[in-house]
Design an enzyme around this catalytic site. Structure first.
Site, PDB file in Angstrom:
ATOM      1  N   HIS A 173      15.720  41.885  32.043  1.00 11.66           N
ATOM      2  CA  HIS A 173      16.005  40.940  30.820  1.00 11.66           C
ATOM      3  C   HIS A 173      15.168  41.037  29.938  1.00 11.66           C
ATOM      4  O   HIS A 173      15.144  40.030  29.141  1.00 11.66           O
ATOM      5  CB  HIS A 173      15.831  39.358  31.530  1.00 11.66           C
ATOM      6  CG  HIS A 173      16.579  39.179  32.766  1.00 11.66           C
ATOM      7  ND1 HIS A 173      18.010  38.805  32.965  1.00 11.66           N
ATOM      8  CD2 HIS A 173      16.170  38.967  34.064  1.00 11.66           C
ATOM      9  CE1 HIS A 173      18.335  38.624  34.172  1.00 11.66           C
ATOM     10  NE2 HIS A 173      17.326  38.568  34.778  1.00 11.66           N
ATOM     11  N   ASP A 221       7.701  42.161  35.192  1.00  7.94           N
ATOM     12  CA  ASP A 221       8.494  40.852  35.749  1.00  7.94           C
ATOM     13  C   ASP A 221       9.632  40.911  34.878  1.00  7.94           C
ATOM     14  O   ASP A 221       9.855  41.065  33.757  1.00  7.94           O
ATOM     15  CB  ASP A 221       7.519  39.593  35.481  1.00  7.94           C
ATOM     16  CG  ASP A 221       8.247  38.451  36.068  1.00  7.94           C
ATOM     17  OD1 ASP A 221       8.104  38.372  37.483  1.00  7.94           O
ATOM     18  OD2 ASP A 221       8.724  37.620  35.397  1.00  7.94           O
ATOM     19  N   GLU A 226      10.389  44.590  38.575  1.00  8.13           N
ATOM     20  CA  GLU A 226      11.085  43.413  39.446  1.00  8.13           C
ATOM     21  C   GLU A 226      12.586  43.465  38.770  1.00  8.13           C
ATOM     22  O   GLU A 226      12.612  42.862  37.497  1.00  8.13           O
ATOM     23  CB  GLU A 226      10.317  42.202  39.341  1.00  8.13           C
ATOM     24  CG  GLU A 226      11.162  41.075  40.085  1.00  8.13           C
ATOM     25  CD  GLU A 226      11.005  39.744  39.545  1.00  8.13           C
ATOM     26  OE1 GLU A 226      11.082  38.707  40.109  1.00  8.13           O
ATOM     27  OE2 GLU A 226      10.924  39.857  38.343  1.00  8.13           O
TER      28      GLU A 226
END
Length: 289
Positions: free
Chosen positions: A12, A8, A49
């Site tokens: 980042h 997920d 993702e």
């Protein structure tokens, strides 16, 4: 015992100063993560993702970092194209994204747990939902289906409303639980559920099943080369999927009514000779080509 992992928010992982996305440190971490999980299980798969433009997403694949990454640009364009019955847009975006992601190394989808459900976006139009499903399951890549799309569940943000319990039947709690569901169910469980659609050969669920079975039976739909086909009618989406042993023509009528007056340009396919045509899905007869 795990066969794969979905990462997920994969872009980042590591910040570098004020830069919070797609940093060199994040890419470096995935480069060392891949040999580790492949050493544990060579067949293990990681899907990332990476919610940004495809030009940034593809770097996570070409850099030998993850096996697959979700194609958000394609998903949003597909939904928009089906919504507006725009075959030209659907052909253009599918061709462009297929060339961006080499070797069909991409996770294709329509919506997910962070996006308004496709049936809500399409105005609860089951014909449009069938067209979107056909696009998904006849296109290059690895298809992912968000639970409930196959029966046309609805839901609009906030996020809880697009993650409501699966609608298995028309009982009070939709067959999801005998206890108390974590959130109230949709108001359409009596008609939109697996049990009802299981009995209807024309249902959205039946259409998804037929598409999945066709994809499993025909290598061209799984791994075949994608070739754009341009009709002379922009209410039609057309493409060719071609493997070593078979050629499959994908045709989707985006209108509500039958279309009979159209022509297809197969120039780019390189097809030569005579062909016997048979329908893999849908109805109708064909003359030899």
């Amino acid at each position: 015992g795990v066969d794969g992992v979905r990462v997920d928010g994969a872009r980042h992982l590591f910040e570098e100063g004020e830069n919070q996305a797609d940093t060199a440190s994040t890419h470096a971490w995935f480069k060392q993560f891949r040999p580790f999980y492949k050493s544990v299980n060579p067949q293990a798969m990681v899907v990332a993702e990476v919610w940004t433009s495809s030009f940034a997403v593809v770097k996570y694949i070409k850099g030998d970092e993850v096996d697959l990454a979700f194609d958000f640009d394609l998903a949003s364009a597909w939904v928009s194209g089906v919504m507006n019955r725009d075959g030209r847009k659907l052909r253009s975006i599918t061709t462009s994204e297929t060339s961006t992601f080499e070797n069909q190394q991409v996770a294709i989808f329509l919506t997910n747990h962070d996006i308004n459900r496709i049936m809500s976006q399409l105005g609860r139009d089951f014909d449009k939902a069938k067209a979107a499903a056909t696009l998904l399951l006849t296109s290059p890549g690895v298809p992912f289906i968000y639970y409930g799309e196959e029966i046309g569940m609805t839901g609009i943000k906030p996020d809880e409303k697009i993650r409501t319990p699966m609608q298995w039947d028309s009982t009070e709690k939709a067959g999801f639980t005998t206890g108390s569901p974590w959130i109230s169910l949709n108001d359409n469980i009596e008609t939109v559920n697996v049990a009802v659609q299981d009995k209807d050969p024309a249902s959205l669920l039946a259409h998804y099943r037929a598409l999945i079975q066709a994809r499993n039976r025909h290598a061209a739909l799984r791994i075949g080369k994608y070739i754009k086909v341009d009709p002379n009618n922009d209410s039609i989406y057309a493409a060719v999927r071609q493997s070593a042993n078979e050629t499959v023509v994908v045709l989707i009528n985006l209108e509500k009514t039958e279309i009979s007056d159209y022509a297809l340009d197969f120039t780019l396919t390189g097809l030569k000779g005579n062909f016997t045509v048979e329908a893999l899905l849908g109805e109708g007869s064909f003359a030899p080509l």
